[in-house]
Design a protein around this motif. Structure first.
Motif, PDB file in Angstrom:
ATOM      1  N   UNK A  62      51.298  35.260  14.091  1.00 30.55           N
ATOM      2  CA  UNK A  62      50.599  36.212  14.945  1.00 30.55           C
ATOM      3  C   UNK A  62      51.236  37.590  14.900  1.00 30.55           C
ATOM      4  N   UNK A  63      52.563  37.656  14.896  1.00 32.70           N
ATOM      5  CA  UNK A  63      53.253  38.938  14.780  1.00 32.70           C
ATOM      6  C   UNK A  63      52.929  39.631  13.462  1.00 32.70           C
ATOM      7  N   UNK A  64      52.725  38.843  12.429  1.00 32.77           N
ATOM      8  CA  UNK A  64      52.451  39.411  11.117  1.00 32.77           C
ATOM      9  C   UNK A  64      51.021  39.914  11.001  1.00 32.77           C
ATOM     10  N   UNK A  65      50.050  39.118  11.435  1.00 33.37           N
ATOM     11  CA  UNK A  65      48.649  39.456  11.196  1.00 33.37           C
ATOM     12  C   UNK A  65      47.968  40.168  12.356  1.00 33.37           C
ATOM     13  N   UNK A  66      48.456  39.987  13.567  1.00 33.21           N
ATOM     14  CA  UNK A  66      47.887  40.664  14.744  1.00 33.21           C
ATOM     15  C   UNK A  66      49.004  41.292  15.583  1.00 33.21           C
ATOM     16  N   UNK A  67      49.750  42.235  14.995  1.00 34.71           N
ATOM     17  CA  UNK A  67      50.904  42.778  15.723  1.00 34.71           C
ATOM     18  C   UNK A  67      50.530  43.543  16.986  1.00 34.71           C
ATOM     19  N   UNK A  68      49.351  44.150  17.017  1.00 34.80           N
ATOM     20  CA  UNK A  68      48.953  44.925  18.189  1.00 34.80           C
ATOM     21  C   UNK A  68      48.734  44.025  19.404  1.00 34.80           C
ATOM     22  N   UNK A  69      48.525  42.745  19.182  1.00 31.26           N
ATOM     23  CA  UNK A  69      48.360  41.781  20.276  1.00 31.26           C
ATOM     24  C   UNK A  69      49.667  41.045  20.562  1.00 31.26           C
ATOM     25  N   UNK A  70      50.355  40.594  19.520  1.00 32.29           N
ATOM     26  CA  UNK A  70      51.496  39.706  19.717  1.00 32.29           C
ATOM     27  C   UNK A  70      52.791  40.430  20.097  1.00 32.29           C
ATOM     28  N   UNK A  71      52.999  41.669  19.647  1.00 34.97           N
ATOM     29  CA  UNK A  71      54.200  42.385  20.087  1.00 34.97           C
ATOM     30  C   UNK A  71      54.162  42.711  21.578  1.00 34.97           C
ATOM     31  N   UNK A  72      53.016  43.144  22.152  1.00 31.40           N
ATOM     32  CA  UNK A  72      52.984  43.290  23.616  1.00 31.40           C
ATOM     33  C   UNK A  72      53.146  41.963  24.361  1.00 31.40           C
ATOM     34  N   UNK A  73      52.615  40.878  23.807  1.00 32.92           N
ATOM     35  CA  UNK A  73      52.830  39.572  24.433  1.00 32.92           C
ATOM     36  C   UNK A  73      54.319  39.265  24.468  1.00 32.92           C
ATOM     37  N   UNK A  74      55.009  39.530  23.374  1.00 27.87           N
ATOM     38  CA  UNK A  74      56.452  39.303  23.311  1.00 27.87           C
ATOM     39  C   UNK A  74      57.194  40.239  24.255  1.00 27.87           C
ATOM     40  N   UNK A  75      56.742  41.483  24.345  1.00 23.63           N
ATOM     41  CA  UNK A  75      57.426  42.470  25.174  1.00 23.63           C
ATOM     42  C   UNK A  75      57.301  42.170  26.651  1.00 23.63           C
ATOM     43  N   UNK A  76      56.140  41.703  27.085  1.00 24.25           N
ATOM     44  CA  UNK A  76      55.899  41.527  28.514  1.00 24.25           C
ATOM     45  C   UNK A  76      56.018  40.071  28.972  1.00 24.25           C
ATOM     46  N   UNK A  77      56.426  39.181  28.086  1.00 22.29           N
ATOM     47  CA  UNK A  77      56.618  37.785  28.488  1.00 22.29           C
ATOM     48  C   UNK A  77      58.042  37.617  29.019  1.00 22.29           C
ATOM     49  N   UNK A  78      58.358  36.417  29.416  1.00 20.40           N
ATOM     50  CA  UNK A  78      59.706  36.149  29.924  1.00 20.40           C
ATOM     51  C   UNK A  78      60.658  35.672  28.835  1.00 20.40           C
ATOM     52  N   UNK A  79      60.299  35.882  27.581  1.00 26.59           N
ATOM     53  CA  UNK A  79      61.140  35.470  26.455  1.00 26.59           C
ATOM     54  C   UNK A  79      62.412  36.308  26.434  1.00 26.59           C
ATOM     55  N   UNK A  80      63.518  35.663  26.194  1.00 24.26           N
ATOM     56  CA  UNK A  80      64.826  36.341  26.151  1.00 24.26           C
ATOM     57  C   UNK A  80      65.346  36.349  24.731  1.00 24.26           C
ATOM     58  N   UNK A  81      65.962  37.445  24.351  1.00 23.08           N
ATOM     59  CA  UNK A  81      66.563  37.584  23.032  1.00 23.08           C
ATOM     60  C   UNK A  81      67.824  36.735  22.963  1.00 23.08           C
ATOM     61  N   UNK A  82      67.893  35.892  21.948  1.00 22.29           N
ATOM     62  CA  UNK A  82      69.068  35.004  21.823  1.00 22.29           C
ATOM     63  C   UNK A  82      69.759  35.196  20.483  1.00 22.29           C
ATOM     64  N   UNK A  83      69.619  36.379  19.897  1.00 20.78           N
ATOM     65  CA  UNK A  83      70.192  36.639  18.583  1.00 20.78           C
ATOM     66  C   UNK A  83      71.632  36.959  18.681  1.00 20.78           C
TER      67      UNK A  83
END
Length: 83
Positions: A62-83
């Motif tokens: 989804x990030x690859x083919x629909x970035x305009x949708x999936x990057x905001x989903x990632x930005x505004x979700x409760x996902x935490x960076x674990x890198x």
């Protein structure tokens, strides 16, 4: 580590920051300049970003083919960076 918001609007630096978030080597920025290789590097970087945020391969697609949708989903979700 939080990244500044202005980093997303600077050409080439935004790709560098995306590669860092995806956990990829810095020299991959040079590979992004090669037209066909760029597609593969983009997919691998998006897989790295999705994995570092605890998402799966489907989210990376989804990030690859629909970035305009999936990057905001990632930005505004409760996902935490674990890198």
């Amino acid at each position: 580590m939080a990244r500044p918001g202005w980093a997303s609007i600077i050409p080439f630096y935004n790709i560098y920051v995306l590669l860092q978030i995806g956990g990829k080597p810095d020299w991959w920025l040079l590979l992004m300049l090669i037209p066909v290789v760029q597609i593969v590097i983009c997919i691998l970087a998006n897989v790295g970003v999705a994995n570092n945020f605890g998402k799966g391969t489907g989210f990376a697609i989804g990030l690859t083919f629909l970035p305009i949708i999936f990057f905001p989903i990632l930005a505004f979700s409760d996902a935490k960076y674990s890198g």
